[in-house]
Design a protein around this motif. Structure first.
Motif, PDB file in Angstrom:
ATOM      1  N   HIS A  13      25.991  29.323  63.344  1.00  0.00           N
ATOM      2  CA  HIS A  13      26.955  28.960  64.392  1.00  0.00           C
ATOM      3  C   HIS A  13      28.224  29.793  64.444  1.00  0.00           C
ATOM      4  O   HIS A  13      29.028  29.583  65.375  1.00  0.00           O
ATOM      5  CB  HIS A  13      27.344  27.484  64.233  1.00  0.00           C
ATOM      6  CG  HIS A  13      26.191  26.539  64.335  1.00  0.00           C
ATOM      7  ND1 HIS A  13      25.497  26.337  65.506  1.00  0.00           N
ATOM      8  CD2 HIS A  13      25.588  25.752  63.400  1.00  0.00           C
ATOM      9  CE1 HIS A  13      24.527  25.466  65.306  1.00  0.00           C
ATOM     10  NE2 HIS A  13      24.555  25.096  64.034  1.00  0.00           N
ATOM     11  N   HIS A  23      19.739  20.871  53.826  1.00  0.00           N
ATOM     12  CA  HIS A  23      20.150  22.105  54.510  1.00  0.00           C
ATOM     13  C   HIS A  23      19.637  23.333  53.773  1.00  0.00           C
ATOM     14  O   HIS A  23      19.195  24.305  54.399  1.00  0.00           O
ATOM     15  CB  HIS A  23      21.676  22.163  54.630  1.00  0.00           C
ATOM     16  CG  HIS A  23      22.235  21.306  55.707  1.00  0.00           C
ATOM     17  ND1 HIS A  23      22.545  19.980  55.510  1.00  0.00           N
ATOM     18  CD2 HIS A  23      22.532  21.571  57.002  1.00  0.00           C
ATOM     19  CE1 HIS A  23      23.028  19.468  56.632  1.00  0.00           C
ATOM     20  NE2 HIS A  23      23.026  20.400  57.553  1.00  0.00           N
ATOM     21  N   CYS A  50      38.304  25.458  56.002  1.00  0.00           N
ATOM     22  CA  CYS A  50      37.039  24.823  56.375  1.00  0.00           C
ATOM     23  C   CYS A  50      36.276  25.694  57.363  1.00  0.00           C
ATOM     24  O   CYS A  50      36.870  26.342  58.238  1.00  0.00           O
ATOM     25  CB  CYS A  50      37.325  23.452  56.982  1.00  0.00           C
ATOM     26  SG  CYS A  50      35.854  22.571  57.556  1.00  0.00           S
ATOM     27  N   CYS A  51      34.955  25.701  57.239  1.00  0.00           N
ATOM     28  CA  CYS A  51      34.104  26.499  58.133  1.00  0.00           C
ATOM     29  C   CYS A  51      33.956  25.863  59.505  1.00  0.00           C
ATOM     30  O   CYS A  51      33.429  26.491  60.429  1.00  0.00           O
ATOM     31  CB  CYS A  51      32.731  26.709  57.512  1.00  0.00           C
ATOM     32  SG  CYS A  51      31.760  25.189  57.290  1.00  0.00           S
ATOM     33  N   SER A 104      36.375  23.934  66.817  1.00  0.00           N
ATOM     34  CA  SER A 104      36.240  24.731  65.588  1.00  0.00           C
ATOM     35  C   SER A 104      36.448  26.218  65.826  1.00  0.00           C
ATOM     36  O   SER A 104      36.230  27.026  64.918  1.00  0.00           O
ATOM     37  CB  SER A 104      34.861  24.489  64.959  1.00  0.00           C
ATOM     38  OG  SER A 104      33.824  24.996  65.786  1.00  0.00           O
ATOM     39  N   SER A 135      24.764  23.631  53.017  1.00  0.00           N
ATOM     40  CA  SER A 135      25.123  23.159  54.355  1.00  0.00           C
ATOM     41  C   SER A 135      26.181  24.060  54.992  1.00  0.00           C
ATOM     42  O   SER A 135      26.079  24.412  56.175  1.00  0.00           O
ATOM     43  CB  SER A 135      25.609  21.709  54.303  1.00  0.00           C
ATOM     44  OG  SER A 135      26.768  21.584  53.513  1.00  0.00           O
ATOM     45  N   CYS A 136      27.201  24.440  54.240  1.00  0.00           N
ATOM     46  CA  CYS A 136      28.243  25.318  54.786  1.00  0.00           C
ATOM     47  C   CYS A 136      27.674  26.701  55.075  1.00  0.00           C
ATOM     48  O   CYS A 136      28.008  27.327  56.083  1.00  0.00           O
ATOM     49  CB  CYS A 136      29.410  25.426  53.806  1.00  0.00           C
ATOM     50  SG  CYS A 136      30.308  23.869  53.568  1.00  0.00           S
ATOM     51  N   ASN A 139      29.307  19.257  63.804  1.00  0.00           N
ATOM     52  CA  ASN A 139      28.264  18.246  63.629  1.00  0.00           C
ATOM     53  C   ASN A 139      28.593  16.946  64.340  1.00  0.00           C
ATOM     54  O   ASN A 139      27.704  16.129  64.595  1.00  0.00           O
ATOM     55  CB  ASN A 139      28.033  17.969  62.141  1.00  0.00           C
ATOM     56  CG  ASN A 139      27.288  19.096  61.455  1.00  0.00           C
ATOM     57  OD1 ASN A 139      26.848  20.043  62.107  1.00  0.00           O
ATOM     58  ND2 ASN A 139      27.148  19.005  60.141  1.00  0.00           N
ATOM     59  N   GLN A 156      32.235  22.970  60.071  1.00  0.00           N
ATOM     60  CA  GLN A 156      30.995  22.207  60.167  1.00  0.00           C
ATOM     61  C   GLN A 156      31.219  20.737  60.542  1.00  0.00           C
ATOM     62  O   GLN A 156      30.487  20.209  61.408  1.00  0.00           O
ATOM     63  CB  GLN A 156      30.195  22.290  58.863  1.00  0.00           C
ATOM     64  CG  GLN A 156      28.899  21.528  58.914  1.00  0.00           C
ATOM     65  CD  GLN A 156      28.158  21.460  57.586  1.00  0.00           C
ATOM     66  OE1 GLN A 156      27.091  20.872  57.519  1.00  0.00           O
ATOM     67  NE2 GLN A 156      28.708  22.048  56.545  1.00  0.00           N
ATOM     68  N   HIS A 191      25.672  26.500  58.262  1.00  0.00           N
ATOM     69  CA  HIS A 191      26.531  26.387  59.446  1.00  0.00           C
ATOM     70  C   HIS A 191      27.042  27.757  59.869  1.00  0.00           C
ATOM     71  O   HIS A 191      26.981  28.110  61.064  1.00  0.00           O
ATOM     72  CB  HIS A 191      27.709  25.456  59.172  1.00  0.00           C
ATOM     73  CG  HIS A 191      28.685  25.406  60.306  1.00  0.00           C
ATOM     74  ND1 HIS A 191      28.439  24.726  61.476  1.00  0.00           N
ATOM     75  CD2 HIS A 191      29.907  25.992  60.461  1.00  0.00           C
ATOM     76  CE1 HIS A 191      29.459  24.875  62.300  1.00  0.00           C
ATOM     77  NE2 HIS A 191      30.358  25.653  61.708  1.00  0.00           N
TER      78      HIS A 191
END
Length: 246
Positions: free
Chosen positions: A86, A134, A41-42, A55, A78-79, A48, A44, A82
């Motif tokens: 970020h 996004h 997982c990134c 993270s 969205s990913c 959020n 996000q 992110h």
């Protein structure tokens, strides 16, 4: 050109066919693709929800997995957004910056980097395009309706290359579906009502399928469609662009 495929965790867990279609599509377009096995997982969902500090491990792992590629391609706006906004791995700002500048959402990569002008794809169905927030408002994949400027849409540009497809016109072409990640948990009633409205617009205009560049939005809409016992289905844009028969 060294290209890596970043597969969002919800695609990996719930819609692996989308990751497969993305890989196949890129290979059909002549791209040699690597899929780093240690990707996760990134980060996000945590960021959020106000827990960005949790993270950091995701950031470190992302840099470990994707630092040595010219481009990172992701079938999720969205990913992608992110990571672009970020990603920060402590002590590795050069690598983080390189990734942030070279991660691309799938349709963005095909239109802007590969500059594809035609596709060998066939999908003879009526399709409604959901412009995910996004991708549209964060990555600039399509023009926002409230902006007084010429309209454009990179996803629509690619869909119009597909043989047999009928793209329907929506009353509100860039309205949010209501998913919003953790918003659908914290504001469930509002989220569902927004999703019902979004589905109704597509059904009103005869959509057999609703497509988008974010499977998260489509997962939200799919739940509503199933509860309504609707025959309309959801399908990620990669699956349409990769389709030869249906």
């Amino acid at each position: 050109m060294k290209v890596a495929l970043f597969v969002p965790c919800y695609v990996d867990q719930f819609y692996p066919q989308v990751g497969i279609a993305t890989l196949q599509l890129l290979e059909k377009l002549g791209v040699t693709v690597s899929v780093p096995e240690n990707q996760t997982c990134c980060g996000q969902p945590m960021a959020n929800s106000g827990f960005a500090y949790l993270s950091h491990g995701c950031d470190e792992n992302f840099v470990d997995s994707f630092a040595n590629f010219d481009y990172v391609v992701c079938p999720s706006g969205s990913c992608t957004l992110h990571i672009k906004d970020h990603l920060r791995a402590e002590g590795r700002e050069d690598e983080s910056s390189q990734i942030r500048g070279h991660i691309k959402e799938l349709t963005e990569f095909i239109t802007d980097v590969l500059q594809v002008k035609e596709l060998n794809a066939k999908f003879p169905h009526k399709v409604g395009l959901h412009q995910s927030c996004h991708g549209q408002r964060g990555l600039g994949l399509s023009q926002m309706s409230e902006v007084v400027a010429p309209p454009f849409s990179k996803p629509e540009q690619l869909l119009r290359m597909v043989e047999g497809i009928q793209l329907i016109e929506l009353d509100r072409r860039d309205e949010c579906c209501g998913f919003g990640g953790t918003f659908c948990v914290t504001e469930e009633a509002v989220s569902v009502k927004m999703g019902i409205d979004r589905v109704a617009d597509h059904i009103k205009h005869g959509a057999e399928y609703i497509t988008a560049g974010d499977m998260s939005c489509l997962m939200h809409l799919e739940g509503i469609l199933r509860r309504q016992k609707s025959k309309t289905q959801v399908i990620h844009i990669a699956q349409i662009l990769n389709a030869t028969t249906r």
